[in-house]
Design an enzyme around this catalytic site. Structure first.
Site, short mmCIF file in Angstrom:
data_model
loop_
_atom_site.label_atom_id
_atom_site.label_comp_id
_atom_site.label_asym_id
_atom_site.label_seq_id
_atom_site.Cartn_x
_atom_site.Cartn_y
_atom_site.Cartn_z
N GLY A 7 0.82 -1.22 0.00
CA GLY A 7 0.00 0.00 0.00
C GLY A 7 0.85 1.25 0.00
CB ALA A 8 4.21 1.72 -0.86
NE ARG A 10 -4.81 5.64 -1.64
CZ ARG A 10 -5.75 5.63 -0.68
NH1 ARG A 10 -5.86 6.66 0.13
NH2 ARG A 10 -6.57 4.61 -0.56
CB VAL A 59 -2.46 -7.26 1.28
CG1 VAL A 59 -1.33 -6.45 0.70
CG2 VAL A 59 -3.49 -6.38 1.99
CG ASN A 85 1.51 1.35 4.92
OD1 ASN A 85 1.41 2.09 5.89
ND2 ASN A 85 0.93 1.63 3.75
CB SER A 137 -3.77 1.68 14.78
OG SER A 137 -4.51 2.75 15.33
CE1 TYR A 150 -7.32 0.77 10.73
CE2 TYR A 150 -7.31 1.83 12.88
CZ TYR A 150 -6.72 1.63 11.64
OH TYR A 150 -5.56 2.27 11.32
CB ALA A 152 -10.71 -6.68 16.31
CE LYS A 154 -4.29 -0.98 11.27
NZ LYS A 154 -3.19 -1.14 10.30
CB ILE A 183 -0.86 9.70 10.69
CG1 ILE A 183 -0.22 8.91 11.85
CG2 ILE A 183 0.21 10.20 9.71
CD1 ILE A 183 0.70 9.67 12.77
N1 LIG Z 1 -3.71 7.71 9.16
C1 LIG Z 1 -3.74 7.36 10.42
O1 LIG Z 1 -4.13 8.15 11.29
C2 LIG Z 1 -3.29 5.99 10.85
C3 LIG Z 1 -3.18 5.75 12.22
C4 LIG Z 1 -2.76 4.51 12.65
C5 LIG Z 1 -2.47 3.53 11.74
N2 LIG Z 1 -2.62 3.78 10.41
C6 LIG Z 1 -2.31 2.68 9.50
O2 LIG Z 1 -1.30 3.07 8.61
C7 LIG Z 1 -1.44 2.37 7.38
C8 LIG Z 1 -1.48 3.37 6.23
O3 LIG Z 1 -2.57 4.25 6.47
P1 LIG Z 1 -2.78 5.63 5.68
O4 LIG Z 1 -3.28 6.60 6.66
O5 LIG Z 1 -1.61 5.93 4.84
O6 LIG Z 1 -4.02 5.19 4.78
P2 LIG Z 1 -4.44 5.58 3.29
O7 LIG Z 1 -3.94 6.93 2.95
O8 LIG Z 1 -5.90 5.29 3.25
O9 LIG Z 1 -3.64 4.48 2.41
C9 LIG Z 1 -3.90 3.14 2.56
C10 LIG Z 1 -3.04 2.37 1.59
O10 LIG Z 1 -3.35 0.97 1.73
C11 LIG Z 1 -3.63 0.43 0.45
N3 LIG Z 1 -4.57 -0.69 0.51
C12 LIG Z 1 -5.79 -0.71 1.07
N4 LIG Z 1 -6.35 -1.92 0.91
C13 LIG Z 1 -5.46 -2.68 0.24
C14 LIG Z 1 -5.44 -4.01 -0.22
N5 LIG Z 1 -6.49 -4.83 -0.01
N6 LIG Z 1 -4.34 -4.47 -0.87
C15 LIG Z 1 -3.27 -3.66 -1.10
N7 LIG Z 1 -3.24 -2.38 -0.69
C16 LIG Z 1 -4.32 -1.88 -0.03
C17 LIG Z 1 -4.22 1.60 -0.33
O11 LIG Z 1 -4.13 1.32 -1.71
P3 LIG Z 1 -5.14 2.01 -2.78
O12 LIG Z 1 -4.59 3.36 -3.03
O13 LIG Z 1 -5.08 1.11 -3.93
O14 LIG Z 1 -6.49 2.06 -2.11
C18 LIG Z 1 -3.32 2.73 0.14
O15 LIG Z 1 -2.11 2.75 -0.57
C19 LIG Z 1 -2.73 1.55 7.51
O16 LIG Z 1 -2.42 0.24 7.91
C20 LIG Z 1 -3.47 2.26 8.62
O17 LIG Z 1 -4.37 1.42 9.28
C21 LIG Z 1 -3.02 5.00 9.94
#
Ligand SMILES: NC(=O)c1ccc[n+]([C@@H]2O[C@H](COP(=O)([O-])OP(=O)(O)OC[C@H]3O[C@@H](n4cnc5c(N)ncnc54)[C@H](OP(=O)(O)O)[C@@H]3O)[C@@H](O)[C@H]2O)c1
Length: 241
Positions: A7-8, A10, A59, A85, A137, A150, A152, A154, A183
């Site tokens: 998921g890299a 964005r 994934v 990620n 998380s 979510y 559960a 994490k 974030i």
């Molecule tokens: N933002 C926060 O506050 C926060 C806090 C704690 C933890 N996190 C964790 O950090 C990680 C990244 O979050 P983020 O904020 O960067 O989220 P985001 O901007 O929504 O990006 C999520 C990424 O995951 C990819 N993805 C989603 N489902 C997928 C799948 N089935 N197979 C492959 N790729 C998939 C997306 O790809 P597409 O572009 O193709 O959809 C995207 O690149 C996540 O695990 C999230 O739970 C985020």
């Protein structure tokens, strides 16, 4: 050194790809959706003087993960660092949460982490080295109303990380998790302003974190300054918990 990040294209994943590329890692990028931004991400990574390789796949599909890992191995011949990620949210109070919303979040976040790791681990065992960094998380540590699915997933990642760390330590594979707080990414952009203000007021540092602030901790866990750390969860949350 080769890093494979799911998921890299964005958000936090993209920042991890850029941070590790700055530190000299060749980068294998997993993406799910084809977008016009892929070329731009490739360019940004390669501007740091490293190679990049893009593999499409979901994934939550074990077969997709098998193919992706095979292709990365073919391209680079090894994977030194895996960053799990990719993640999604489907928030809602339990009374309104559909079974599919619970299952799909577990499938992507938790089973997805297993699917990729399960396919990478034989190569790391063979090469007798590796780093696995799982993005959990703070809500997996502390819980959050409206996020039973979510949280559960994490919390599951934390148990997975600690168990795997014990299982593969003898093979010189280090496994850790990062638990980010709130974030600033697409995932949190959708929150209404009053919710964001409320969240910020509860964070001791009084602001949301940036994807780069998470990426720098990933780089620490992927690098030479963390050779005696495994089975840990590092909170990157501005002091929230
Ligand atoms: N933002 C926060 O506050 C926060 C806090 C704690 C933890 N996190 C964790 O950090 C990680 C990244 O979050 P983020 O904020 O960067 O989220 P985001 O901007 O929504 O990006 C999520 C990424 O995951 C990819 N993805 C989603 N489902 C997928 C799948 N089935 N197979 C492959 N790729 C998939 C997306 O790809 P597409 O572009 O193709 O959809 C995207 O690149 C996540 O695990 C999230 O739970 C985020």
């Amino acid at each position: 050194m080769i890093a494979f990040i799911t998921g890299a294209t964005r958000g936090i994943g993209k920042e991890i790809a850029l941070e590790l590329s700055k530190r000299g890692f060749d980068i294998a990028v997993n993406y799910r959706k084809e977008t016009s931004e892929l070329e731009e991400v490739k360019k940004e990574i390669e501007e740091n003087g490293v190679k990049s390789f893009f593999v499409q796949g979901d994934v939550s599909s074990f077969e997709d993960c098998e193919k992706m890992v095979e292709n990365v191995e073919k391209e680079f011949g090894k994977i030194d660092v895996l960053v799990n990620n990719a993640g999604i949210t489907k928030d809602g109070l339990i009374m309104r949460m559909k079974k599919e919303d619970f299952e799909s979040v577990i499938d992507v976040n938790l089973t997805g982490t297993f699917n990729v790791t399960r396919n990478v681990i034989p190569y790391m065992i063979k090469q007798k080295s590796g780093r696995i960094i799982n993005i959990s998380s703070v809500v997996g540590v502390a819980g959050n109303a409206g996020q039973t699915n979510y949280s559960a997933s994490k919390a599951g990642i934390i148990g997975f990380t600690k168990s795997l760390a014990k299982e593969v330590a003898s093979r010189n594979i280090l496994v850790n998790a990062i638990a980010p707080g709130f974030i600033n990414t697409d995932m949190t952009k959708v929150l209404p302003d009053n919710v964001k203000e409320n969240i910020n007021s509860q964070i001791p540092l009084k602001r949301m974190g940036t994807a780069k602030e998470v990426a720098k901790v990933v780089a620490f866990l992927a690098g030479e300054d963390s050779t005696y750390i495994t089975g840990q969860v590092i909170n990157v949350d501005g002091g929230m918990i």
